[in-house]
Design an enzyme around this catalytic site. Structure first.
Site, PDB file in Angstrom:
ATOM      1  N   ASP A  24       0.786  -1.248   0.000  1.00  0.00           N
ATOM      2  CA  ASP A  24       0.000   0.000   0.000  1.00  0.00           C
ATOM      3  C   ASP A  24       0.817   1.296   0.000  1.00  0.00           C
ATOM      4  OD1 ASP A  24      -1.936  -1.933   0.178  1.00  0.00           O
ATOM      5  OD2 ASP A  24      -2.871  -1.181   2.014  1.00  0.00           O
ATOM      6  N   LYS A 127      -7.069  -4.696  -3.286  1.00  0.00           N
ATOM      7  CA  LYS A 127      -7.829  -5.299  -2.187  1.00  0.00           C
ATOM      8  C   LYS A 127      -8.683  -4.232  -1.521  1.00  0.00           C
ATOM      9  CE  LYS A 127      -4.120  -4.367   1.049  1.00  0.00           C
ATOM     10  NZ  LYS A 127      -4.802  -3.304   1.785  1.00  0.00           N
ATOM     11  N   CYS A 172      -2.035  -2.766   7.588  1.00  0.00           N
ATOM     12  CA  CYS A 172      -1.929  -3.716   6.472  1.00  0.00           C
ATOM     13  C   CYS A 172      -0.654  -4.547   6.503  1.00  0.00           C
ATOM     14  CB  CYS A 172      -2.127  -2.990   5.153  1.00  0.00           C
ATOM     15  SG  CYS A 172      -3.856  -2.469   4.966  1.00  0.00           S
TER      16      CYS A 172
HETATM   17  C1  VGL Z   1      -4.637   0.732   5.623  1.00  0.00           C
HETATM   18  C2  VGL Z   1      -6.130   1.728   7.026  1.00  0.00           C
HETATM   19  C3  VGL Z   1      -7.118   1.634   6.080  1.00  0.00           C
HETATM   20  C4  VGL Z   1      -3.245   0.251   5.402  1.00  0.00           C
HETATM   21  C5  VGL Z   1      -5.613   0.621   4.664  1.00  0.00           C
HETATM   22  O1  VGL Z   1      -2.802   0.177   4.237  1.00  0.00           O
HETATM   23  O2  VGL Z   1      -2.559  -0.046   6.407  1.00  0.00           O
HETATM   24  N1  VGL Z   1      -4.904   1.265   6.808  1.00  0.00           N
HETATM   25  N2  VGL Z   1      -6.849   1.089   4.903  1.00  0.00           N
END
Ligand code: VGL
Ligand code: ZN
Length: 227
Positions: A24, A127, A172
């Site tokens: 991410d 995702k 994540c």
């Molecule tokens: C994430 C919060 C919401 C992450 C993704 O990538 O850690 N955290 N969505």
């Protein structure tokens, strides 16, 4: 438990059965984004160095991308009277709500422009596209049953161990590390200098580090890998 208390592996040698999974690294998670992770931008160059190493030795490189519809139920804006970072725990969503982030097709959802090796990635896995279920882990959605397909890919490449880096360390990266151990039965090395936490709620990082340690996740510095 804080990052400085993490015990590092003594020795690490990358093998043919290792894959790099970069979690991410998207504009919305960088300073100035919708769900900013403090110092998230400072790990980009280090991630590029590790990706360069994995690319040179022909090992798989996977990027993940948080990829939400505009009305995703992890967003506080979808719930009346709720604010970002409020606690909210229903199956598949929580433990807290988020600002709107990583909406499919927006600039905020794009991988950071400074990231190298995206063009030679073996897999870019999106995702979190199910409106009712979040997906912190790159292996299983937050319902703990819906499979993203990542393990099938890694098995097809005979991968036995994953090296994880990216954002956010307490969400994540943590959930991916835990599922890599418990669901996928892989060895896991978190590259601890190349991951940064959201730190919300305030004990999220210490809980994540403890949980990873208890599940046999190993920690290394990028310099131990590149040596
Ligand atoms: C994430 C919060 C919401 C992450 C993704 O990538 O850690 N955290 N969505
Ligand atoms: Zn998200």
């Amino acid at each position: 438990m804080a990052i400085k208390d993490v015990e590092l592996v003594g020795f690490i040698q990358v093998a043919e059965t290792d894959a790099l999974v970069i979690i991410d690294m998207q504009n919305d998670f960088l300073p100035g984004g919708q769900l900013p992770v403090n110092e998230g931008d400072e790990i980009i160059l280090g991630i590029n160095s590790i990706a360069s190493y994995f690319h040179q030795i022909n090992n798989p490189i996977v990027f993940t991308q948080d990829w939400h519809p505009p009305d995703h139920e992890s967003f506080a804006s979808v719930h009346q009277g709720k604010n970002p970072y409020d606690s909210y725990e229903v199956p598949g969503i929580g433990p807290i709500l988020w600002p709107d982030h990583c909406i499919q097709g927006t600039d905020g959802a794009k991988l950071a422009p400074g990231l190298a090796y995206v063009g030679v990635a073996n897999l870019i896995l999106q995702k979190g596209y199910n409106k009712h279920i979040d997906s912190y882990s790159a292996f299983l959605e937050n319902d703990k049953v819906t499979d993203t397909g990542l393990l099938t890919y890694l098995e097809s490449e005979n991968i036995k161990r994953v090296f994880l880096c990216g954002l956010a360390l307490d969400y994540c990266v943590n959930y991916t590390a835990i599922d890599a151990r418990k669901f996928a039965d892989l060895d896991v090395v978190v590259i601890i200098d190349l991951a940064k936490p959201v730190n919300s709620p305030e004990d999220s990082l210490s809980n994540a580090l403890k949980n990873m340690k208890e599940n046999g996740v190993l920690f290394a510095l990028s310099q131990q890998i590149l040596k």
